[in-house]
Design a protein around this motif. Structure first.
Motif, PDB file in Angstrom:
ATOM      1  N   CYS A  73       0.853  -1.191   0.000  1.00 14.19           N
ATOM      2  CA  CYS A  73       0.000   0.000   0.000  1.00 14.19           C
ATOM      3  C   CYS A  73       0.885   1.236   0.000  1.00 14.19           C
ATOM      4  CB  CYS A  73      -0.904   0.011   1.218  1.00 14.19           C
ATOM      5  SG  CYS A  73      -1.732   1.598   1.452  1.00 14.19           S
ATOM      6  N   LEU A  74       0.518   2.211  -0.831  1.00 11.67           N
ATOM      7  CA  LEU A  74       1.353   3.398  -0.998  1.00 11.67           C
ATOM      8  C   LEU A  74       0.922   4.548  -0.089  1.00 11.67           C
ATOM      9  CD1 LEU A  74       1.198   3.166  -4.878  1.00 11.67           C
ATOM     10  CD2 LEU A  74       3.059   2.353  -3.458  1.00 11.67           C
ATOM     11  N   HIS A  75      -0.077   4.304   0.750  1.00  9.59           N
ATOM     12  CA  HIS A  75      -0.585   5.312   1.687  1.00  9.59           C
ATOM     13  C   HIS A  75      -0.841   6.639   0.985  1.00  9.59           C
ATOM     14  CE1 HIS A  75      -0.235   2.571   5.014  1.00  9.59           C
ATOM     15  NE2 HIS A  75       0.831   2.118   4.386  1.00  9.59           N
ATOM     16  N   CYS A  76      -1.626   6.543  -0.093  1.00  5.06           N
ATOM     17  CA  CYS A  76      -1.902   7.696  -0.940  1.00  5.06           C
ATOM     18  C   CYS A  76      -2.391   8.897  -0.131  1.00  5.06           C
ATOM     19  CB  CYS A  76      -2.974   7.341  -1.970  1.00  5.06           C
ATOM     20  SG  CYS A  76      -2.515   5.944  -2.990  1.00  5.06           S
ATOM     21  N   PRO A  80      -8.114   6.982  -2.851  1.00  6.98           N
ATOM     22  CA  PRO A  80      -9.453   6.742  -3.373  1.00  6.98           C
ATOM     23  C   PRO A  80     -10.180   5.604  -2.651  1.00  6.98           C
ATOM     24  CG  PRO A  80      -7.803   5.849  -4.854  1.00  6.98           C
ATOM     25  CD  PRO A  80      -7.063   6.580  -3.783  1.00  6.98           C
ATOM     26  N   CYS A  81      -9.417   4.785  -1.915  1.00 10.47           N
ATOM     27  CA  CYS A  81     -10.028   3.639  -1.239  1.00 10.47           C
ATOM     28  C   CYS A  81     -10.798   4.068  -0.001  1.00 10.47           C
ATOM     29  CB  CYS A  81      -8.931   2.651  -0.848  1.00 10.47           C
ATOM     30  SG  CYS A  81      -7.638   3.433   0.140  1.00 10.47           S
ATOM     31  N   CYS A 116      -8.865   0.773  -5.365  1.00 14.07           N
ATOM     32  CA  CYS A 116      -7.415   0.980  -5.287  1.00 14.07           C
ATOM     33  C   CYS A 116      -6.807   0.558  -6.607  1.00 14.07           C
ATOM     34  CB  CYS A 116      -6.813   0.168  -4.144  1.00 14.07           C
ATOM     35  SG  CYS A 116      -5.004   0.059  -4.255  1.00 14.07           S
ATOM     36  N   TYR A 118      -3.866   0.102  -7.418  1.00 16.78           N
ATOM     37  CA  TYR A 118      -2.596  -0.619  -7.311  1.00 16.78           C
ATOM     38  C   TYR A 118      -2.768  -2.061  -6.848  1.00 16.78           C
ATOM     39  CZ  TYR A 118      -1.301   4.265  -7.343  1.00 16.78           C
ATOM     40  OH  TYR A 118      -1.190   5.579  -7.669  1.00 16.78           O
ATOM     41  N   ARG A 121      -4.769  -3.960  -1.645  1.00 14.70           N
ATOM     42  CA  ARG A 121      -5.586  -4.497  -0.550  1.00 14.70           C
ATOM     43  C   ARG A 121      -5.926  -5.947  -0.823  1.00 14.70           C
ATOM     44  NH1 ARG A 121      -9.219  -0.743   2.348  1.00 14.70           N
ATOM     45  NH2 ARG A 121      -8.003   1.148   2.551  1.00 14.70           N
TER      46      ARG A 121
END
Ligand code: SF4
Ligand code: SF4
Lengths: 241, 327
Positions: A73-76, A80-81, A116, A118, A121
């Motif tokens: 997880c890129l911890h945006c 959007p999640c 997500c 990417y 999750r």
């Protein structure tokens, strides 16, 4: 504002999967665990992981290059999640920007994982709740651990030091400097998710040698080698000998 | 994406329920305006019961979409809390409202309840009020269902205004087809009205669904393997996805069927949802045969199951870029 994140140096990563196993070990026994495995010793072992190392080949034989690519997880910053979650189980912490799932609220509807881009999750097939990288939130603030080890398990375990951890909003942090000075970039910038995690590109160390430098016009040795013609006449030295 | 049968049944069943209700409501409103013959209370109560059964069937299917069915009792109520940001949360609010109002509508008609609410001095003001509220809920539920998918911008097949429009038109088309069959058996002079609307809605659904198929066949992908890993080179290929036994990422986002299978499902749903029901509806209207309407509905509903399967299977999630090769 703090935004904790990982910076992963693709120039250094050797694809050893140490971060994958240490992540699984720490988190299956920590607050996020257990992370179940199905068929661990069977034909198609599968289970929940927060972190994967993938391998890509760039170029065409014989000019190819292998890129090992750890993904979690890129911890945006604009995750959007989070807004799509109907229960509020998915949230982004104000204080440090970590995106977390509250396993007691999650109904396992999978909507956040669709949102997500990417694929960061994973639904735990046994607990039936959504799981993802926590940046080892149960470790990085733990006062009982020596201060220099209060880092995500993957960062500590990486034998090559390819993973950096810190606050990407602090311009003087190790991670910000690495991003700034080594060309750090984000994944899929086209979706505007502003991932907090950054990747450092492969870098080639190249030296340019100019022709001049191979045949030095001003070679001092050669300069000193200029020998003057000696006289055929009898000199004082001859007389003395 | 991997098509989940819980969601396929959920969205198709509630679509029929909402569509059938909207059909009943249109008959009720036209009846009050004396544009159509007035129906008996039992006609509306019975119709509302059928709509309710479809809605409850959808709710039952939805339970299996939760991680565990027990979450329906212990946790699902929380799903209504994030309505400010989440279309799924909004759907979870709209759905019980729709079910509750349909039930109320049925009760009002079953017991023949009425009141002179607005002082118009005509009958049917209470049922009309409940009907308007339920119709609004039905439309809101269509919007919520469609927007759940349309709001995910990186699933480009879904992120389009056609998605909620299709949910609305396909739901109402199947609802009106069922209403035609119901009116043929129990109604009084409604068959032409419902049948013509069923044809119009099915045709409109065909146009918008075909438009979305056309659009999806020529999507320009925003993400590529290059943006996914951030390496600028025209030739990048995956050599390993990091695991060999599969994971959630390989199960949830791939339909796992061949291109040929996908293509055949597309043609099956185009025939079953649109072509066959249109012919049967037309033949039924021409020959005044109620059985054909029921047949049209059965075909259309089965077609919608295929359509929904295809809707999910066709969607290509950008995360798939990271899961091309096992190792
Ligand atoms: S990488 Fe995915 S799960 Fe993590 S914050 Fe970004 S969108 Fe959410
Ligand atoms: S799976 Fe859980 S965390 Fe994800 S959207 Fe559903 S309730 Fe929220």
């Amino acid at each position: 504002m703090t935004q904790l994140a990982l910076v992963i140096d693709l120039n250094v990563c050797v694809g050893c999967h140490a971060c994958v196993t240490s992540c699984k070990q720490w988190n299956t026994s920590g607050q996020a665990g257990p992370m179940f495995d199905d068929n661990p010793y069977g034909k198609d072992p599968t289970g929940t992981f927060f972190n994967r190392v993938q391998t890509f080949e760039v170029g065409e034989f014989p000019c190819t290059e292998t890129v090992h690519f750890p993904k979690s997880c890129l911890h945006c910053e604009d995750a959007p999640c989070v807004p799509v979650c109907p229960t509020g189980a998915s949230y982004k912490r104000k204080e440090d920007g970590i995106v977390l799932v509250d396993y007691d609220k999650c109904i396992g509807c999978k909507y956040c994982s669709w949102a997500c881009p990417y694929g960061a999750r994973e639904l735990d097939e046994n607990q039936k709740v959504m799981k993802k990288c926590t940046l080892c939130v149960d470790r990085i603030y733990d006062q009982s651990i020596p201060e220099d080890r209060r880092k995500p398990a993957c960062v500590i375990s990486c034998p090559t030091g390819a993973r950096l951890f810190g606050d990407v909003h602090d311009p003087d942090s190790e991670v910000s400097i690495a991003i700034r000075e080594n060309g750090g970039y984000q994944l899929m910038p086209e979706w505007g998710t502003k991932p907090a995690n950054h990747y450092l590109p492969r870098r080639k160390t190249k030296m340019h040698i100019h022709e001049d430098e191979l045949t030095r016009a001003d070679n001092p040795l050669r300069k000193e080698d200029i020998r003057h013609e000696t006289s055929k006449d009898t000199t004082l030295d001859d007389w003395l000998m | 994406m991997h098509p989940a049968f819980s969601v396929i049944f959920l969205t198709t069943l509630i679509g029929v329920g909402q569509g059938l209700f909207l059909a009943l409501f249109s008959a009720q409103a036209y009846g009050m305006a004396k544009l159509l013959p007035a129906q008996s209370n039992d006609f509306f109560a019975g119709g509302a019961l059928i709509a309710l059964l479809f809605l409850l069937g959808g709710l039952f299917a939805a339970i299996f979409h939760l991680g565990k069915p027990s979450y329906f009792i212990t946790r699902a109520w929380r799903g209504m809390s994030q309505w400010r940001t989440s279309w799924l949360s909004r759907e979870l609010i709209a759905m019980p409202i729709m079910i509750g109002l349909t039930f109320l509508y049925m009760v009002v008609y079953y017991f023949g309840l009425d009141a002179d609410l607005y002082g118009w001095g005509v009958e049917g003001q209470l049922p009309l009020t409940v009907g308007i509220a339920t119709a609004v809920a039905a439309i809101a539920l269509f919007v919520c269902t469609g927007m759940i998918y349309a709001a995910i911008k990186f699933i480009q097949e879904w992120a389009c205004a056609l998605t909620p429009v299709n949910y609305f038109l396909l739901g109402t088309a199947s609802g009106f087809t069922l209403a035609t069959a119901y009116a043929a058996a129990y109604g009084d002079g409604l068959v032409q009205f419902f049948g013509n609307w069923a044809i119009v809605l099915t045709l409109a659904g065909l146009i918008t669904r075909a438009a979305s198929l056309f659009r999806n066949s020529r999507i320009k992908r925003k993400s590529s393997i290059q943006t996914a890993i951030g390496v600028r080179h025209t030739k990048v290929q995956q050599k390993s996805m990091g695991m060999m036994g599969g994971s959630y990422n390989t199960r949830e986002y791939f339909h796992g069927k061949s291109e040929l299978f996908l293509k055949s499902v597309k043609w099956i749903f185009l025939v079953l949802t649109f072509a066959l029901p249109l012919i049967l509806l037309w033949a039924g209207l021409a020959g005044n045969d109620g059985g054909l309407f029921l047949l049209a509905f059965v075909f259309q509903y089965i077609g919608l199951l295929f359509e929904r399967w295809f809707f999910f299977a066709q969607a290509n999630h950008p995360q798939n870029l990271y899961y091309q090769v096992v190792g």
